[in-house]
Scaffold this motif. Structure first.
Motif, PDB file in Angstrom:
ATOM      1  N   GLN A  47       3.893  65.301  63.408  1.00 54.04           N
ATOM      2  CA  GLN A  47       4.811  65.086  64.527  1.00 54.04           C
ATOM      3  C   GLN A  47       4.532  65.985  65.733  1.00 54.04           C
ATOM      4  N   SER A  48       3.936  67.141  65.481  1.00 54.85           N
ATOM      5  CA  SER A  48       3.727  68.087  66.579  1.00 54.85           C
ATOM      6  C   SER A  48       2.417  68.832  66.391  1.00 54.85           C
ATOM      7  N   ALA A  49       2.034  69.611  67.407  1.00 53.71           N
ATOM      8  CA  ALA A  49       0.798  70.394  67.352  1.00 53.71           C
ATOM      9  C   ALA A  49       0.820  71.364  66.177  1.00 53.71           C
ATOM     10  N   ASP A  50       2.008  71.794  65.767  1.00 51.93           N
ATOM     11  CA  ASP A  50       2.118  72.721  64.630  1.00 51.93           C
ATOM     12  C   ASP A  50       1.711  72.056  63.320  1.00 51.93           C
ATOM     13  N   ASP A  51       1.729  70.724  63.285  1.00 53.42           N
ATOM     14  CA  ASP A  51       1.351  69.999  62.075  1.00 53.42           C
ATOM     15  C   ASP A  51      -0.157  69.757  61.984  1.00 53.42           C
ATOM     16  N   ILE A  52      -0.872  70.059  63.051  1.00 55.24           N
ATOM     17  CA  ILE A  52      -2.330  69.920  63.049  1.00 55.24           C
ATOM     18  C   ILE A  52      -2.915  71.118  62.299  1.00 55.24           C
ATOM     19  N   VAL A  53      -3.830  70.867  61.378  1.00 52.39           N
ATOM     20  CA  VAL A  53      -4.441  71.930  60.573  1.00 52.39           C
ATOM     21  C   VAL A  53      -5.849  72.200  61.092  1.00 52.39           C
ATOM     22  N   ILE A  54      -6.129  73.443  61.402  1.00 46.54           N
ATOM     23  CA  ILE A  54      -7.406  73.826  62.005  1.00 46.54           C
ATOM     24  C   ILE A  54      -8.093  74.864  61.130  1.00 46.54           C
ATOM     25  N   GLY A  55      -9.398  74.797  61.050  1.00 47.43           N
ATOM     26  CA  GLY A  55     -10.124  75.772  60.251  1.00 47.43           C
ATOM     27  C   GLY A  55     -11.588  75.847  60.598  1.00 47.43           C
ATOM     28  N   GLY A  56     -12.283  76.769  59.926  1.00 50.96           N
ATOM     29  CA  GLY A  56     -13.715  76.913  60.084  1.00 50.96           C
ATOM     30  C   GLY A  56     -14.432  76.243  58.927  1.00 50.96           C
ATOM     31  N   ARG A  57     -15.652  76.662  58.676  1.00 51.46           N
ATOM     32  CA  ARG A  57     -16.438  76.043  57.613  1.00 51.46           C
ATOM     33  C   ARG A  57     -15.818  76.261  56.240  1.00 51.46           C
ATOM     34  N   THR A  58     -15.323  77.481  55.972  1.00 50.84           N
ATOM     35  CA  THR A  58     -14.873  77.799  54.612  1.00 50.84           C
ATOM     36  C   THR A  58     -13.373  78.031  54.479  1.00 50.84           C
ATOM     37  N   LEU A  59     -12.703  78.448  55.546  1.00 50.07           N
ATOM     38  CA  LEU A  59     -11.280  78.766  55.456  1.00 50.07           C
ATOM     39  C   LEU A  59     -10.468  77.996  56.486  1.00 50.07           C
ATOM     40  N   LEU A  60      -9.240  77.664  56.108  1.00 49.68           N
ATOM     41  CA  LEU A  60      -8.281  77.078  57.037  1.00 49.68           C
ATOM     42  C   LEU A  60      -7.378  78.183  57.584  1.00 49.68           C
ATOM     43  N   GLU A  61      -6.732  77.903  58.686  1.00 50.26           N
ATOM     44  CA  GLU A  61      -5.987  78.933  59.403  1.00 50.26           C
ATOM     45  C   GLU A  61      -4.897  79.614  58.572  1.00 50.26           C
ATOM     46  N   HIS A  62      -4.316  78.918  57.614  1.00 53.36           N
ATOM     47  CA  HIS A  62      -3.236  79.504  56.823  1.00 53.36           C
ATOM     48  C   HIS A  62      -3.753  80.290  55.619  1.00 53.36           C
ATOM     49  N   GLU A  63      -5.056  80.284  55.399  1.00 54.16           N
ATOM     50  CA  GLU A  63      -5.614  80.959  54.235  1.00 54.16           C
ATOM     51  C   GLU A  63      -5.908  82.426  54.536  1.00 54.16           C
ATOM     52  N   GLU A  64      -5.784  83.229  53.493  1.00 52.72           N
ATOM     53  CA  GLU A  64      -5.988  84.662  53.638  1.00 52.72           C
ATOM     54  C   GLU A  64      -7.399  84.952  54.143  1.00 52.72           C
ATOM     55  N   LYS A  65      -7.516  85.931  55.016  1.00 53.08           N
ATOM     56  CA  LYS A  65      -8.779  86.410  55.587  1.00 53.08           C
ATOM     57  C   LYS A  65      -9.364  85.486  56.653  1.00 53.08           C
ATOM     58  N   PHE A  66      -8.664  84.402  57.013  1.00 49.67           N
ATOM     59  CA  PHE A  66      -9.135  83.578  58.130  1.00 49.67           C
ATOM     60  C   PHE A  66      -9.186  84.439  59.383  1.00 49.67           C
ATOM     61  N   SER A  67     -10.316  84.437  60.067  1.00 47.34           N
ATOM     62  CA  SER A  67     -10.497  85.363  61.195  1.00 47.34           C
ATOM     63  C   SER A  67     -10.938  84.676  62.479  1.00 47.34           C
ATOM     64  N   GLN A  68     -10.732  83.355  62.556  1.00 50.53           N
ATOM     65  CA  GLN A  68     -11.201  82.624  63.733  1.00 50.53           C
ATOM     66  C   GLN A  68     -10.043  82.015  64.521  1.00 50.53           C
ATOM     67  N   ASN A  69      -9.064  82.824  64.782  1.00 51.26           N
ATOM     68  CA  ASN A  69      -7.881  82.336  65.491  1.00 51.26           C
ATOM     69  C   ASN A  69      -8.184  81.837  66.895  1.00 51.26           C
ATOM     70  N   PHE A  70      -9.307  82.270  67.457  1.00 48.91           N
ATOM     71  CA  PHE A  70      -9.670  81.813  68.798  1.00 48.91           C
ATOM     72  C   PHE A  70      -9.897  80.302  68.813  1.00 48.91           C
ATOM     73  N   ILE A  71     -10.332  79.729  67.676  1.00 51.68           N
ATOM     74  CA  ILE A  71     -10.512  78.277  67.599  1.00 51.68           C
ATOM     75  C   ILE A  71      -9.158  77.582  67.681  1.00 51.68           C
ATOM     76  N   CYS A  72      -8.203  78.092  66.914  1.00 54.93           N
ATOM     77  CA  CYS A  72      -6.852  77.505  66.904  1.00 54.93           C
ATOM     78  C   CYS A  72      -6.217  77.604  68.283  1.00 54.93           C
ATOM     79  N   ASP A  73      -6.373  78.758  68.920  1.00 62.41           N
ATOM     80  CA  ASP A  73      -5.791  78.947  70.253  1.00 62.41           C
ATOM     81  C   ASP A  73      -6.397  77.965  71.246  1.00 62.41           C
ATOM     82  N   MET A  74      -7.717  77.790  71.185  1.00 57.33           N
ATOM     83  CA  MET A  74      -8.395  76.890  72.113  1.00 57.33           C
ATOM     84  C   MET A  74      -7.872  75.457  71.969  1.00 57.33           C
ATOM     85  N   ILE A  75      -7.692  75.004  70.734  1.00 55.42           N
ATOM     86  CA  ILE A  75      -7.272  73.623  70.500  1.00 55.42           C
ATOM     87  C   ILE A  75      -5.797  73.430  70.806  1.00 55.42           C
TER      88      ILE A  75
END
Length: 318
Positions: A47-75
């Motif tokens: 329903q909203s941008a908060d429901d979109i799930v973003i991640g890198g090759r191995t980790l998703l944003e909600h997973e521990e040690k995810f360190s690529q928040n700049f991707i989430c911010d950009m999108i």
């Protein structure tokens, strides 16, 4: 409401005439962008941008040690894109995953050739169906092509450098080209090497072999190879190690640790983790690894790999 988009599968190295791709009628060669692998998942019920799930090759944003928040911010800062993706998933009534490379800025050592940080689409999956570059897919339900998705959502699509029948000579001729994406982004400096990383060859329509693997392969520039094929001569464990532990493989292991948030500030404090990752990648990706174990024994092969990885890792510091 949220769903977890799957990791993008490893793309095998191109095997020239022995590759499955030479069994198809039509292929598309896309520029291989040197960035960080990115996946975007949108549930058909989102329903909203908060429901979109973003991640890198191995980790998703909600997973521990995810360190690529700049991707989430950009999108997520692109409200128009988020709104369009949500409407798109709802309209086609499917859970959608977009795969691409986030490149530019200082993401990679040569990221500046792509200008400001940007996302480049190269694949999409809808309810488990992979989209082809120019041919619609599906049975009872027709899914859009990558070209249609790119136009609909205003995604930048990885540049297509060749389209037609499979041809080794044609593919090889593409390797020394300057990066089309960097030039599309305005990079024109002649005093800087912006030779692209290589190409990714996709069957179009996207087909699968008897093992359920997509007919796609990466063909990298000689300076960016991760693997050198063996000669007919007998190989020692040390010879094998020199062919498979290349600078590019070390670089990928380092990037993996950074993506995982496990990279330590002191360069050499990462040595053991890099070596471990390199050997793990080789065991999973290099077909002849098991043959080498049978010929020389696990202890000897891993010792040779470890020694060569340590040597190559130390050279990355210089």
């Amino acid at each position: 409401m949220k769903f977890s988009p799957s990791e993008f599968p490893k793309i095998p190295q191109y095997k020239q005439q022995a590759d499955w791709l030479h069994c198809v009628n039509n292929v598309v060669c896309m520029e291989k962008i040197d960035g960080t692998n990115t996946r975007i998942g949108i549930s058909k019920d989102a329903q909203s941008a908060d429901d979109i799930v973003i991640g890198g090759r191995t980790l998703l944003e909600h997973e521990e040690k995810f360190s690529q928040n700049f991707i989430c911010d950009m999108i997520r800062k692109d409200k128009t894109l988020c709104k369009a993706m949500l409407f798109f998933a709802k309209e086609i009534d499917a859970n959608v995953t977009f795969y691409g490379e986030t490149c530019g800025g200082s993401i990679q050592a040569c990221g500046f050739i792509y200008g400001k940080i940007n996302f480049v689409l190269f694949a999409a999956v809808m309810d488990g169906i992979w989209c082809s570059y120019s041919r619609t897919m599906g049975g009872d339900k027709e899914y859009p092509t990558l070209m249609q998705i790119s136009k609909r959502l205003d995604f930048t699509l990885a540049p297509v450098l060749y389209q037609g029948t499979p041809n080794v000579q044609e593919f090889t001729s593409l390797l020394d080209r300057r990066s089309q994406h960097s030039e599309n982004r305005g990079f024109r400096r002649q005093d800087t090497d912006n030779t692209h990383e290589g190409i990714v060859i996709w069957s179009d329509p996207l087909l699968f072999n008897n093992y359920g693997e997509a007919l796609v392969a990466k063909y990298k520039h000689p300076n960016r190879q991760e693997y050198i094929a063996p000669t007919e001569e007998q190989q020692t464990p040390q010879d094998f190690a020199k062919r498979v532990v290349l600078r590019e493989r070390i670089r990928h292991a380092m990037e993996y640790l950074k993506e995982q948030g496990r990279w330590q500030e002191e360069f050499f404090a990462n040595k053991e983790n890099v070596i471990r990752r390199v050997i793990q990648d080789i065991s999973r990706e290099v077909d002849e690894y098991q043959q080498q174990l049978n010929l020389h024994g696990k202890k000897n092969v891993r010792k040779a790999l470890s020694s060569e990885a340590e040597k190559q890792f130390s050279m990355m510091k210089t």
